[in-house]
Design a protein around this motif. Structure first.
Motif, PDB file in Angstrom:
ATOM      1  N   UNK A  72       0.827  -1.209   0.000  1.00  0.00           N
ATOM      2  CA  UNK A  72       0.000   0.000   0.000  1.00  0.00           C
ATOM      3  C   UNK A  72       0.861   1.258   0.000  1.00  0.00           C
ATOM      4  N   UNK A  73       1.922   1.247   0.794  1.00  0.00           N
ATOM      5  CA  UNK A  73       2.808   2.414   0.814  1.00  0.00           C
ATOM      6  C   UNK A  73       3.491   2.600  -0.535  1.00  0.00           C
ATOM      7  N   UNK A  74       3.971   1.486  -1.117  1.00  0.00           N
ATOM      8  CA  UNK A  74       4.647   1.571  -2.403  1.00  0.00           C
ATOM      9  C   UNK A  74       3.737   2.102  -3.488  1.00  0.00           C
ATOM     10  N   UNK A  75       2.485   1.643  -3.522  1.00  0.00           N
ATOM     11  CA  UNK A  75       1.527   2.116  -4.525  1.00  0.00           C
ATOM     12  C   UNK A  75       1.249   3.602  -4.338  1.00  0.00           C
ATOM     13  N   UNK A  76       1.114   4.033  -3.090  1.00  0.00           N
ATOM     14  CA  UNK A  76       0.850   5.447  -2.812  1.00  0.00           C
ATOM     15  C   UNK A  76       2.019   6.323  -3.248  1.00  0.00           C
ATOM     16  N   UNK A  77       3.249   5.905  -2.920  1.00  0.00           N
ATOM     17  CA  UNK A  77       4.434   6.658  -3.338  1.00  0.00           C
ATOM     18  C   UNK A  77       4.519   6.712  -4.862  1.00  0.00           C
ATOM     19  N   UNK A  78       4.223   5.592  -5.515  1.00  0.00           N
ATOM     20  CA  UNK A  78       4.285   5.542  -6.979  1.00  0.00           C
ATOM     21  C   UNK A  78       3.248   6.455  -7.616  1.00  0.00           C
ATOM     22  N   UNK A  79       2.031   6.420  -7.115  1.00  0.00           N
ATOM     23  CA  UNK A  79       0.978   7.250  -7.691  1.00  0.00           C
ATOM     24  C   UNK A  79       1.327   8.732  -7.605  1.00  0.00           C
ATOM     25  N   UNK A  80       1.899   9.139  -6.474  1.00  0.00           N
ATOM     26  CA  UNK A  80       2.316  10.537  -6.324  1.00  0.00           C
ATOM     27  C   UNK A  80       3.425  10.891  -7.305  1.00  0.00           C
ATOM     28  N   UNK A  81       4.336   9.947  -7.556  1.00  0.00           N
ATOM     29  CA  UNK A  81       5.416  10.199  -8.513  1.00  0.00           C
ATOM     30  C   UNK A  81       4.876  10.287  -9.933  1.00  0.00           C
ATOM     31  N   UNK A  82       4.001   9.354 -10.303  1.00  0.00           N
ATOM     32  CA  UNK A  82       3.458   9.348 -11.670  1.00  0.00           C
ATOM     33  C   UNK A  82       2.614  10.594 -11.945  1.00  0.00           C
ATOM     34  N   UNK A  83       2.016  11.155 -10.899  1.00  0.00           N
ATOM     35  CA  UNK A  83       1.181  12.344 -11.070  1.00  0.00           C
ATOM     36  C   UNK A  83       1.982  13.550 -11.546  1.00  0.00           C
ATOM     37  N   UNK A  84       3.305  13.501 -11.372  1.00  0.00           N
ATOM     38  CA  UNK A  84       4.144  14.618 -11.823  1.00  0.00           C
ATOM     39  C   UNK A  84       4.375  14.587 -13.323  1.00  0.00           C
ATOM     40  N   UNK A  85       4.007  13.473 -13.958  1.00  0.00           N
ATOM     41  CA  UNK A  85       4.076  13.332 -15.415  1.00  0.00           C
ATOM     42  C   UNK A  85       5.498  13.532 -15.957  1.00  0.00           C
ATOM     43  N   UNK A  86       6.472  12.990 -15.230  1.00  0.00           N
ATOM     44  CA  UNK A  86       7.860  12.985 -15.710  1.00  0.00           C
ATOM     45  C   UNK A  86       8.380  11.556 -15.529  1.00  0.00           C
ATOM     46  N   UNK A  87       7.936  10.689 -16.412  1.00  0.00           N
ATOM     47  CA  UNK A  87       8.194   9.257 -16.259  1.00  0.00           C
ATOM     48  C   UNK A  87       9.679   8.942 -16.391  1.00  0.00           C
ATOM     49  N   UNK A  88      10.145   8.054 -15.524  1.00  0.00           N
ATOM     50  CA  UNK A  88      11.515   7.562 -15.580  1.00  0.00           C
ATOM     51  C   UNK A  88      11.512   6.057 -15.419  1.00  0.00           C
ATOM     52  N   UNK A  89      12.693   5.458 -15.561  1.00  0.00           N
ATOM     53  CA  UNK A  89      12.758   3.999 -15.577  1.00  0.00           C
ATOM     54  C   UNK A  89      12.348   3.360 -14.253  1.00  0.00           C
ATOM     55  N   UNK A  90      12.683   3.984 -13.124  1.00  0.00           N
ATOM     56  CA  UNK A  90      12.314   3.373 -11.856  1.00  0.00           C
ATOM     57  C   UNK A  90      10.804   3.451 -11.621  1.00  0.00           C
ATOM     58  N   UNK A  91      10.180   4.520 -12.088  1.00  0.00           N
ATOM     59  CA  UNK A  91       8.726   4.593 -11.992  1.00  0.00           C
ATOM     60  C   UNK A  91       8.070   3.511 -12.852  1.00  0.00           C
ATOM     61  N   UNK A  92       8.626   3.293 -14.044  1.00  0.00           N
ATOM     62  CA  UNK A  92       8.073   2.256 -14.926  1.00  0.00           C
ATOM     63  C   UNK A  92       8.230   0.875 -14.296  1.00  0.00           C
ATOM     64  N   UNK A  93       9.406   0.605 -13.728  1.00  0.00           N
ATOM     65  CA  UNK A  93       9.611  -0.680 -13.058  1.00  0.00           C
ATOM     66  C   UNK A  93       8.666  -0.836 -11.869  1.00  0.00           C
ATOM     67  N   UNK A  94       8.479   0.240 -11.128  1.00  0.00           N
ATOM     68  CA  UNK A  94       7.585   0.179  -9.976  1.00  0.00           C
ATOM     69  C   UNK A  94       6.143  -0.061 -10.415  1.00  0.00           C
ATOM     70  N   UNK A  95       5.741   0.526 -11.552  1.00  0.00           N
ATOM     71  CA  UNK A  95       4.384   0.306 -12.060  1.00  0.00           C
ATOM     72  C   UNK A  95       4.167  -1.169 -12.398  1.00  0.00           C
ATOM     73  N   UNK A  96       5.178  -1.814 -12.967  1.00  0.00           N
ATOM     74  CA  UNK A  96       5.092  -3.247 -13.262  1.00  0.00           C
ATOM     75  C   UNK A  96       4.974  -4.047 -11.974  1.00  0.00           C
ATOM     76  N   UNK A  97       5.800  -3.693 -10.981  1.00  0.00           N
ATOM     77  CA  UNK A  97       5.749  -4.385  -9.686  1.00  0.00           C
ATOM     78  C   UNK A  97       4.389  -4.187  -9.021  1.00  0.00           C
TER      79      UNK A  97
END
Length: 381
Positions: A242-267
């Motif tokens: 739950x924490x990981x998903x919340x941190x990821x959603x906040x990062x993706x909301x900035x609309x500056x995608x990077x490789x770690x965000x993409x990997x986290x989205x897969x996870x």
């Protein structure tokens, strides 16, 4: 003695000394000397301002060492520059220490060791045990790293991507000795995220949390690997997910995608699925497409082939695999899995056995060997 407090204060104190003019090696030595005094004196007479006490004592240690070293007698440091004891400075230079320990002049192994030593506050013995090397070997590695970065001064922001790669290397080492490096990497990444508002820092933290959440289910009590499809998902840590998903959603909301965000989205998609068959494989393929676009990584392409095989069928997965270099690590293991999915157990068994011979570690080798033996038994039966 509050060891976690000392470990947390160490990078800040080193950073203050470096900013005042000490080179990295001298600053780190002075702080270690101050920590020794803290261990001796704090249990009986704890200071009201722990950080301020360490800064003051470490600076005095540095000045004493400077005066005693004739080769440094021309250093522009004077006794009268010593600050009077009092509340610690509020300037936080720890971020610069992250950049310094991940300096491009260092090898990845040296950067990892220096980060664990200076930022993580681990002892040389702990780091050596974690990496299964003699303490003397690790001490030499850290000493060389300190000499390499001594004198480096930052006149522009450091490279966040390099720092993240170092932390990711630490995380992937997992656990060995008396130090849980995965947990240590998460701690350091949390610390970094608190100091810098960067979407990829958040992406890496999310990725670590989501992967770490599945750790209890990855191996059996006797150390055997458990593939994702066979893991007991009730063992996954739902709070970390739950924490990981919340941190990821906040990062993706900035609309500056990077490789770690993409990997986290897969996870996150894996973590969200009740079973392997209920996994949203088409969306995972889309995220792998993004990851390949960002990195052009052969490993990402290899993992994408697996996802294509799950989303579209093993023939499609084998077609995607055929576009990749067959010497790529784990290529043969992926081929074996896809051939088994395609109903060709004889080829799969042969490939599993072949993959076992080049497996990077013993648990993986044993797992692949068992897969080959299982299919061969079915063929004989």
């Amino acid at each position: 003695m509050d060891e976690p407090l000392l470990r947390a204060l160490t990078p800040t104190v080193i950073s203050v000394l470096v900013r005042r003019g000490a080179d990295f090696a001298a600053a780190e030595d002075a702080v270690q000397d101050a920590l020794v005094e803290a261990v001796r004196g704090w249990p009986d007479d704890p200071p009201r301002d722990s950080k301020g006490w360490l800064i003051t004592v470490a600076w005095r240690k540095f000045l004493d060492a400077t005066r005693a070293d004739n080769s440094r007698r021309h250093r522009e440091v004077r006794v009268e520059d010593e600050p009077t004891p009092g509340p610690a400075e509020m300037v936080d230079d720890t971020l610069q220490l992250y950049f310094l320990c991940a300096h491009p002049s260092l090898t990845p192994a040296s950067a990892v060791a220096l980060t664990l030593r200076a930022v993580g506050g681990l002892t040389t013995r702990q780091i050596a045990q974690a990496y299964l090397v003699p303490e003397a070997t690790m001490a030499q590695r850290i000493s060389r790293a300190k000499r390499t970065v001594s004198g480096v001064r930052f006149n522009q922001p450091g490279d966040v991507a390099t720092v993240l790669r170092v932390l990711y290397l630490v995380f992937n080492e997992g656990y060995s000795g008396d130090v849980d490096l995965a947990a240590e990497a998460i701690r350091l990444t949390r610390q970094l995220a608190a100091r810098i508002n960067h979407e990829e820092v958040a992406g890496l933290l999310a990725l670590m949390l989501l992967h770490h959440a599945r750790r209890p289910a990855r191996t059996t009590p006797d150390g055997r690997l458990v593939p994702l499809a066979e893991q007991d998902r009730s063992l996954w840590n739902t709070h970390l997910i739950a924490e990981g998903v919340d941190v990821l959603q906040n990062a993706l909301a900035r609309d500056r995608l990077g490789e770690f965000q993409a990997q986290a989205a897969i996870a996150a998609l894996h973590a969200d699925a009740p079973t392997t068959t209920e996994t949203d494989w088409p969306q995972i393929v889309e995220w792998y497409d993004e990851l390949v676009r960002l990195t052009n990584s052969p490993v990402a392409r290899l993992n994408r082939a697996v996802a294509v095989g799950e989303a579209t069928g093993p023939q499609a997965g084998l077609a995607a695999l055929a576009e990749l270099d067959p010497t790529l690590p784990r290529h043969t293991a992926v081929a074996a899995y896809l051939h088994e999915r395609d109903g060709d157990p004889a080829t799969a068994a042969r490939l599993y056995a072949e993959a076992a011979q080049s497996a990077p570690n013993l648990p993986e080798r044993e797992h692949l060997t068992r897969q080959a033996a299982r299919l061969n038994a079915q063929l004989r039966g």
